[in-house]
Scaffold this active site. Structure first.
Site, short mmCIF file in Angstrom:
data_model
loop_
_atom_site.label_atom_id
_atom_site.label_comp_id
_atom_site.label_asym_id
_atom_site.label_seq_id
_atom_site.Cartn_x
_atom_site.Cartn_y
_atom_site.Cartn_z
N LYS A 101 -1.61 -7.33 -9.11
CA LYS A 101 -2.25 -7.62 -8.03
C LYS A 101 -1.78 -6.45 -6.79
O LYS A 101 -1.12 -6.68 -6.11
CB LYS A 101 -2.44 -8.75 -7.25
CG LYS A 101 -3.53 -9.17 -6.57
CD LYS A 101 -3.99 -8.33 -5.29
CE LYS A 101 -3.20 -8.28 -4.07
NZ LYS A 101 -3.60 -7.49 -3.07
N GLU A 139 -5.11 -3.64 -1.82
CA GLU A 139 -6.45 -3.41 -1.71
C GLU A 139 -7.01 -2.28 -1.05
O GLU A 139 -7.89 -1.63 -0.94
CB GLU A 139 -7.41 -4.79 -1.47
CG GLU A 139 -6.83 -5.24 -0.06
CD GLU A 139 -5.57 -6.02 0.13
OE1 GLU A 139 -4.56 -5.63 -0.47
OE2 GLU A 139 -5.51 -6.70 1.24
N ARG A 140 -5.74 -1.60 -0.25
CA ARG A 140 -6.07 -0.78 0.51
C ARG A 140 -6.10 0.93 -0.30
O ARG A 140 -6.81 1.74 0.39
CB ARG A 140 -5.12 -0.52 1.61
CG ARG A 140 -5.27 -1.61 2.78
CD ARG A 140 -4.53 -1.44 3.87
NE ARG A 140 -3.38 -2.39 3.95
CZ ARG A 140 -2.48 -2.40 4.93
NH1 ARG A 140 -2.39 -1.76 5.66
NH2 ARG A 140 -1.40 -3.57 4.30
N PHE A 145 1.05 -1.16 0.04
CA PHE A 145 0.09 0.01 -0.02
C PHE A 145 0.66 1.36 0.12
O PHE A 145 0.47 2.30 -0.48
CB PHE A 145 -1.02 0.14 1.28
CG PHE A 145 -0.15 0.37 2.49
CD1 PHE A 145 0.00 1.75 2.75
CD2 PHE A 145 0.35 -0.20 3.44
CE1 PHE A 145 0.45 2.32 3.89
CE2 PHE A 145 1.12 -0.22 4.59
CZ PHE A 145 1.12 1.26 4.81
N GLU A 165 9.61 -3.80 12.89
CA GLU A 165 9.55 -2.67 11.94
C GLU A 165 8.15 -2.21 12.15
O GLU A 165 7.09 -2.75 12.23
CB GLU A 165 9.31 -3.16 10.40
CG GLU A 165 9.01 -2.05 9.59
CD GLU A 165 8.71 -2.58 8.17
OE1 GLU A 165 7.94 -3.53 8.01
OE2 GLU A 165 9.30 -2.07 7.11
N CYS A 168 9.65 1.78 3.07
CA CYS A 168 10.61 0.57 3.50
C CYS A 168 11.92 1.21 3.49
O CYS A 168 12.86 0.41 4.35
CB CYS A 168 10.42 -0.48 2.52
SG CYS A 168 11.07 0.14 0.98
P1 NAD Z 1 1.68 -6.68 2.91
O1 NAD Z 1 2.71 -7.63 3.28
O2 NAD Z 1 0.63 -6.56 4.20
O3 NAD Z 1 0.79 -6.47 1.91
C1 NAD Z 1 1.68 -6.62 0.59
C2 NAD Z 1 0.60 -7.36 -0.53
O4 NAD Z 1 0.43 -8.83 -0.20
C3 NAD Z 1 -0.72 -6.82 -0.76
O5 NAD Z 1 -0.95 -6.82 -2.16
C4 NAD Z 1 -1.72 -7.71 0.07
O6 NAD Z 1 -3.07 -7.72 -0.50
C5 NAD Z 1 -0.89 -8.93 -0.08
N1 NAD Z 1 -1.25 -9.89 1.06
C6 NAD Z 1 -1.38 -9.54 2.53
N2 NAD Z 1 -1.82 -10.30 3.05
C7 NAD Z 1 -1.57 -11.30 2.29
C8 NAD Z 1 -1.56 -13.12 2.62
N3 NAD Z 1 -1.80 -13.49 3.90
N4 NAD Z 1 -1.41 -13.83 1.64
C9 NAD Z 1 -1.14 -13.30 0.38
N5 NAD Z 1 -1.14 -12.11 0.26
C10 NAD Z 1 -1.16 -11.14 0.98
O7 NAD Z 1 2.37 -5.19 3.23
P2 NAD Z 1 1.76 -3.80 3.21
O8 NAD Z 1 1.45 -3.43 4.47
O9 NAD Z 1 1.00 -3.66 2.08
O10 NAD Z 1 3.09 -3.03 2.97
C11 NAD Z 1 3.96 -2.43 3.95
C12 NAD Z 1 5.22 -3.37 4.18
O11 NAD Z 1 5.82 -3.58 2.78
C13 NAD Z 1 6.15 -3.13 5.05
O12 NAD Z 1 6.68 -4.18 5.66
C14 NAD Z 1 7.45 -2.54 4.21
O13 NAD Z 1 8.64 -2.46 4.75
C15 NAD Z 1 7.10 -3.18 2.92
N6 NAD Z 1 7.83 -2.72 1.67
C16 NAD Z 1 8.91 -3.00 1.31
C17 NAD Z 1 9.56 -2.62 0.37
C18 NAD Z 1 10.80 -2.95 -0.20
O14 NAD Z 1 11.17 -2.62 -1.29
N7 NAD Z 1 11.71 -3.81 0.42
C19 NAD Z 1 9.02 -1.43 -0.42
C20 NAD Z 1 7.70 -0.94 0.00
C21 NAD Z 1 7.13 -1.63 1.18
#
Ligand code: NAD
Length: 497
Positions: free
Chosen positions: A173, A176-177, A149, A383, A281
Site C-alpha cells: 500500500k 496515495e500522493r 510519499f 519534524e 527522514c
Molecule cells: P504518513 O505517516 O502520513 O503516511 C505513511 C503511510 O501511512 C501512507 O501510505 C499513508 O497512506 C498511510 N497513512 C496515513 N495516515 C494514515 C492513517 N490515519 N491510518 C492509516 N494509514 C495512514 O507519512 P508521509 O507523510 O507519507 O511520509 C513522511 C514521513 O515518513 C516523515 O515523518 C518521515 O520522517 C517518515 N519517513 C521515515 C523513514 C524512516 O525510514 N524512518 C523513511 C521515509 C520517511
C-alpha cells in the site's frame, strides 16, 4: 480528461470506479490525474490473490526466484529515466535526486538476488546419540508493506524484493500522493518473470491500511512513515497478532566541533538539509555548534551558499531543490517558520516569500536558516519535513550529546570533526540508530540494515539487509533421530539431557 491511477492485483491493472483523490504536480500546482482509494473489498481481493500465489511461490527454489530478481534489476536500470520522471512529476524532487533514490532502491534488489545464501540454516550433528538438529528459516505467508510519499520508489524496494525472495507473497500500500512510479515498477517485476499475485499493489488511505491490519491472512506488516501513524500501525498489528516493524519520523542533528573542516562540512550540510527540499527522514535539520566561533563561521558560510541555491521545477535537472509535495505541506512549513520568529529564534535566511518564475503556483519554500534556536522551540522539537535548518549553540561535546539524547527521535546523526577521540566517544554515547562521522547522510548500504532508535522505530528489527531476512522468515528447529537397526530403547521419564 485526467488519468486515473488504479491498483495492480494478480498481475493486472485494476480500476474499480471507487473513491478517488487528485494527484498534483507540485512544481506547477496543477492536477495531473487522480488515484483510486481502495475499498476494503479491493484490498481483500489483493490479499486473496497473494494467498493463492503463495503455495507455488513458497515451493519455488530460491535460485529460481533469484533469476527473476536479476532480470528485474536489469529492467529497472533500462527504465530508470522513465521511472525517475514519474517520481519527479508527482513528488517534485529534481531528476538527479530521483536517480539517486532509484539507485539506492536497485541496491536493495541486488541484495535480494543474493538472499539464497542468507536462507541457509544452522546445523548441529550429534546433539545426542545419533541425533542431529537444524534450524531453517521458513516464509511467513502473505505480508504487507505500507510506505510514505517521500521515497515512492526506494522504500517499497526496501521491502518486497527481500520478502518475496524469502518465499512470501506481498500486498503493498504505497503513498496515495505519488502512486505512479511504484505501479510501473510492479509491471516490470511481472515482465521479469515474477508470477502473478506474488506482488500486489493497492492504492488507498486509512480504509486500505486498516483492512490489511485486520486481515487474518496477513502475517506481518512493514511500515515506513510518520511517527504517529507508525505508533498506530505497531499497536494495531500487535493487537491483531501480527509481526510488525514500523519506522517513523526524525529530527537529525549534526554536531560541528571547533576543529571542523568547515568548507567540506558546509557543502555536506547544504545537501543534507536542503536536498529533496528537506523531505527526507535522514535530512540534517539541526546543526549543533560547539563554541560560538564555529557557530558564527558556519552561519556566515551557510548564508552565502543559500544565496546561490537554485530552486525550481523538479524536471529541470539544473535545479538543486524542487517544491514540497502539497500545498498543505508548504503552508505547514511556513507556519513553522512563523512560529520560530514568534518564539524568538534569529531568522538568518527566510524562504517564505520565494517565487519561481513560470511556476508561481508550485509548492515552493526557499531554503531557510535559523540561528540561536533553543530546546523548547517548536522548530527544534518537531519534524518540519521542509527546507528549514536550525542552529543550536552549545558549549561542549557533552552538552551536544546530552541535547541529542533528550530528543524523542533517534534516526540519524553526524559529527563533523578532525578529532578521532571525540568522534569515537560520540559514536559510543549517542542514542541514535545511524551515525555518521563526517558523513552527513549515513544511510546504511543495502547489506547492512536501516533503522532508528527511540520513537523513530517501533519493533525489534530494522528495514532491509540482514534484519529483513529475520523479519520475513520464521525459524523452525528440527531434531531428528534415525535409530540404528536392532537398537532397542527403553522408556525415559526424566527430561532428555
Ligand atoms: P504518513 O505517516 O502520513 O503516511 C505513511 C503511510 O501511512 C501512507 O501510505 C499513508 O497512506 C498511510 N497513512 C496515513 N495516515 C494514515 C492513517 N490515519 N491510518 C492509516 N494509514 C495512514 O507519512 P508521509 O507523510 O507519507 O511520509 C513522511 C514521513 O515518513 C516523515 O515523518 C518521515 O520522517 C517518515 N519517513 C521515515 C523513514 C524512516 O525510514 N524512518 C523513511 C521515509 C520517511
Amino acid at each position: 480528461m485526467t488519468q486515473t491511477v488504479g491498483h495492480f492485483i494478480g498481475g493486472e491493472t485494476v480500476l474499480t470506479q471507487g473513491r478517488t483523490q487528485p494527484i498534483y504536480n507540485p512544481s506547477t500546482g496543477a492536477v495531473s490525474g487522480e488515484v483510486e482509494l481502495a475499498s476494503a473489498a479491493t484490498v481483500e481481493q489483493a490479499i486473496a490473490n497473494a494467498a493463492a500465489a503463495y503455495p507455488a511461490w513458497r515451493e519455488t527454489p530460491p535460485a529460481k526466484r533469484a533469476q527473476v530478481m536479476f532480470r528485474f534489476k536489469m529492467l529497472l536500470e533500462q527504465h530508470a529515466d522513465e521511472i525517475c520522471e514519474l517520481i519527479s512529476r508527482e513528488h517534485g524532487k529534481v531528476l538527479h535526486d530521483a536517480k539517486g533514490e532509484l539507485q539506492r532502491g536497485i541496491e536493495n534488489v541486488e541484495f535480494a538476488c543474493g538472499i539464497p545464501q542468507m536462507l541457509k540454516g544452522e546445523h548441529s550433528k550429534n546433539v545426542g546419540p545419533n541425533i542431529d538438529s537444524w534450524s531453517e528459516f521458513q516464509a511467513l505467508g502473505v505480508v504487507a508493506g505500507i510506505t510514505p510519499f517521500n521515497f515512492p520508489a526506494m522504500v517499497p524496494l526496501w521491502m518486497w524484493p527481500a520478502a518475496v525472495m524469502c518465499g512470501n507473497t506481498f500486498v503493498l500500500k504505497p503513498s496515495e500522493r505519488d502512486p505512479s512510479s511504484v505501479l510501473r515498477i510492479a509491471e516490470l517485476a511481472i515482465e521479469a518473470g515474477l508470477p502473478k499475485g506474488v506482488l500486489n499493489v493497492v492504492n488507498g488511505d486509512k480504509e486500505a491500511v486498516d483492512t490489511l491490519l485486520q486481515s487474518e491472512v496477513v502475517q506481518a506488516v512493514s511500515f515506513v512513515g510518520s511517527t504517529p501513524i507508525a505508533h498506530y500501525i505497531s499497536s494495531e498489528a500487535a493487537a491483531n497478532g501480527k509481526r510488525c516493524q514500523a519506522l517513523g519520523g526524525a529530527k537529525n542533528h549534526s554536531v560541528l566541533m571547533p576543529d571542523t573542516d568547515l568548507d567540506n562540512a558546509v557543502n555536506a550540510m547544504m545537501g543534507a538539509a536542503y536536498g529533496s527540499c528537506g523531505e527526507r527522514c535522514m535530512a540534517l535539520s539541526v546543526a549543533v555548534t560547539v563554541g560560538d566561533e564555529i557557530a558564527d563561521r558556519l552561519v556566515a558560510a551557510l548564508k552565502e551558499k543559500i544565496a546561490g541555491l537554485k530552486v525550481g521545477s523538479g524536471l529541470d535537472n539544473s535545479n538543486d531543490m524542487g517544491p514540497l509535495i502539497t500545498a498543505q505541506s508548504r503552508d505547514r512549513v511556513k507556519g513553522y517558520i512563523d512560529a520560530g520568529v514568534e518564539q524568538g529564534a534569529e531568522l538568518v535566511v527566510d524562504g517564505r516569500d520565494i517565487s519561481v518564475p513560470g511556476h508561481e503556483d508550485g509548492y515552493f519554500v526557499g531554503a531557510t536558516l535559523f540561528d540561536r534556536v533553543t530546546e523548547e522551540m517548536s522548530i527544534y522539537t518537531d519534524e518540519i519535513f521542509g527546507p528549514v535548518l536550525v542552529v543550536v549553540r552549545v558549549d561542549s561535546l557533552q552538552d551536544a550529546i546530552d541535547l541529542i539524547n533528550r530528543h524523542e527521535y533517534g534516526n540519524g546523526t553526524c559529527i563533523f570533526t578532525r578529532d578521532g577521540e571525540a568522534a569515537r566517544y560520540f559514536c559510543d554515547q549517542i542514542q541514535v540508530g545511524m551515525v555518521g562521522v563526517n558523513v552527513p547522510l549515513p544511510v546504511p548500504v543495502s547489506y547492512h540494515s536501516f533503522g532508528g532508535w527511540k520513537r523513530s522505530l517501533f519493533g525489534d528489527l530494522s528495514a532491509y539487509g540482514p534484519d529483513a531476512i529475520r523479519f520475513y522468515t520464521r525459524r523452525k528447529t528440527i531434531t531428528q533421530r534415525w535409530p540404528s537397526s536392532g537398537v532397542r530403547e527403553g522408556v525415559v521419564y526424566s527430561f532428555p539431557s
